[in-house]
Design a protein around this motif. Sequence first.
Motif, PDB file in Angstrom:
ATOM      1  N   SER A 178       0.402  -1.666   0.188  1.00 11.64           N
ATOM      2  CA  SER A 178      -0.231  -0.319  -0.192  1.00 11.64           C
ATOM      3  C   SER A 178       0.812   0.440  -0.038  1.00 11.64           C
ATOM      4  N   GLY A 179       0.398   2.356  -0.639  1.00 12.62           N
ATOM      5  CA  GLY A 179       0.728   3.381  -0.463  1.00 12.62           C
ATOM      6  C   GLY A 179       0.034   4.357   0.263  1.00 12.62           C
ATOM      7  N   ALA A 180      -0.255   5.556   0.277  1.00 13.05           N
ATOM      8  CA  ALA A 180      -1.384   6.729   0.903  1.00 13.05           C
ATOM      9  C   ALA A 180      -2.480   6.369   0.853  1.00 13.05           C
ATOM     10  N   TYR A 181      -3.192   6.582   2.259  1.00 13.73           N
ATOM     11  CA  TYR A 181      -4.523   5.839   2.230  1.00 13.73           C
ATOM     12  C   TYR A 181      -5.233   7.253   1.561  1.00 13.73           C
ATOM     13  N   PHE A 182      -5.401   8.696   1.421  1.00 14.13           N
ATOM     14  CA  PHE A 182      -5.797   9.709   0.943  1.00 14.13           C
ATOM     15  C   PHE A 182      -5.275   9.835  -0.660  1.00 14.13           C
ATOM     16  N   PRO A 183      -5.718   9.149  -1.673  1.00 13.69           N
ATOM     17  CA  PRO A 183      -5.437   9.404  -2.538  1.00 13.69           C
ATOM     18  C   PRO A 183      -4.670  10.778  -3.230  1.00 13.69           C
ATOM     19  N   GLN A 184      -5.215  11.956  -2.405  1.00 18.90           N
ATOM     20  CA  GLN A 184      -4.421  13.362  -2.943  1.00 18.90           C
ATOM     21  C   GLN A 184      -2.913  13.295  -1.779  1.00 18.90           C
ATOM     22  N   GLY A 185      -2.487  12.630  -1.315  1.00 21.12           N
ATOM     23  CA  GLY A 185      -1.548  11.911  -0.197  1.00 21.12           C
ATOM     24  C   GLY A 185      -1.631  12.512   1.010  1.00 21.12           C
ATOM     25  N   VAL A 186      -0.869  13.673   1.318  1.00 23.30           N
ATOM     26  CA  VAL A 186      -1.024  13.885   2.606  1.00 23.30           C
ATOM     27  C   VAL A 186      -0.969  15.894   3.268  1.00 23.30           C
ATOM     28  N   LYS A 187      -2.017  15.632   1.843  1.00 22.83           N
ATOM     29  CA  LYS A 187      -3.368  17.996   2.196  1.00 22.83           C
ATOM     30  C   LYS A 187      -3.924  17.291   3.675  1.00 22.83           C
ATOM     31  N   PRO A 188      -3.976  18.335   3.450  1.00 21.47           N
ATOM     32  CA  PRO A 188      -4.927  18.704   4.399  1.00 21.47           C
ATOM     33  C   PRO A 188      -6.339  18.280   4.010  1.00 21.47           C
ATOM     34  N   VAL A 189      -7.032  17.057   4.712  1.00 24.85           N
ATOM     35  CA  VAL A 189      -8.682  16.538   4.541  1.00 24.85           C
ATOM     36  C   VAL A 189     -10.080  17.650   5.012  1.00 24.85           C
TER      37      VAL A 189
END
Length: 376
Positions: free
Chosen positions: A181-192
Amino acid sequence: MTDILTRPTQLCADLPLQVVPSASPVDAVRRSEILAEPGFGQHFTDHMLSITWTRGVGWHDALLGPFAPLQLHPSTAVLHYSQTIFEGLKAFNLDDGGLAVFRPDANAARFQRSAARLAMPGLPEDAFVAAVEALVSIDRAWVPSGGDRSLYLRPFMFATEAYLGVRPAHEYLCLFIASPSGAYFPQGVKPVTVWLSEDFVRAAPGGTGAAKTGGNYAASLLAQEQAAAQGCDQVVWLDAVERSAVEEMGGMNLFFVFKDGDKVEFATPELTGTLLAGITRESVITLAGEHGYGVSERRITVAEWRERAADGSLTEVFACGTAAVITPIGRARSNGGEFTMADGEPGPITTALREELLDIQHGTVDDRHGWIHRIG
Ligand code: PLP
Ligand code: COI
């Protein structure tokens, strides 16, 4: 467990592990394509580990064999009454060339607690850890390196008895599967951006909120759709009784950084029995304490969140969990409108803690807490 293929192995006392390597593993070229861009939860390794529990016999037939679909009788209990639990943990390639799993003993203990709440048999903690070691060991070529990447491990157990009566089943299957796996959120570590759910609740006092069981997630999906329709990434759950205290997100715990002059308060919702006791949450509490922040586990209301975001004393909010690591929260929305955390960008404490946690997991810094479980 250095060589899973050549040495006879026990998962625990009286539970020998049979090993049948896959005859058709994914070829190396395809595997490296997957590892270069793994996404989350889409690809699986060549093997899985299964253990059966039968009433009157206990745990038996532990098998590390080829990854394969399951065949189930249409009356299989879990398909009707959701008697099922799961865990999530990660294996990492270490900077020194080694391989390790982060805090598998903590997941083993939580798996037991979830099993108890769902009236299921507890898998001995040493068998859980040995199963993780065996699967990671045989599929070590599937552990991706760098950045946010890891091998995500998904142990789970469900009622396999073919019976439509409502009672704890007499037979269970416990499986361990692994997914690069990679980042859980597709946008990476950008604020949600999060949606404060006022229409639905995830867990009520006396319910199953503190257990990692499928029904909690099924109950969250409609609210997650509502959040997406509002342009939000995730749902924040409030307490079921007053609908005023913040609990957690769909798959993550929450932290609030409050500043009062030079004093920093690191606050997280207390474990009331309706939210999950995250292992990342516990790790963050430890790290924050070591940095001298005043850590409090307490009731945090939406009113406090809103007011202190407005007066500037709330400087950062982040979510944390195995899959999501540490993810900054930039904005919160509800029926009452939107508010922003400081300038909406990742805060310095969030960013530093995220790096520190990843450094510990990758063995870049000293493992002073004994969180790194090396696989030989
Ligand atoms: N809360 C929920 C509902 C979760 O599903 C998870 C994920 O496992 C968490 C919190 C975070 O827990 P952990 O840090 O152990 O992954
Ligand atoms: C995890 O972080 O391991 C979880 O189980 C969360 C899940 C929603 C992916």
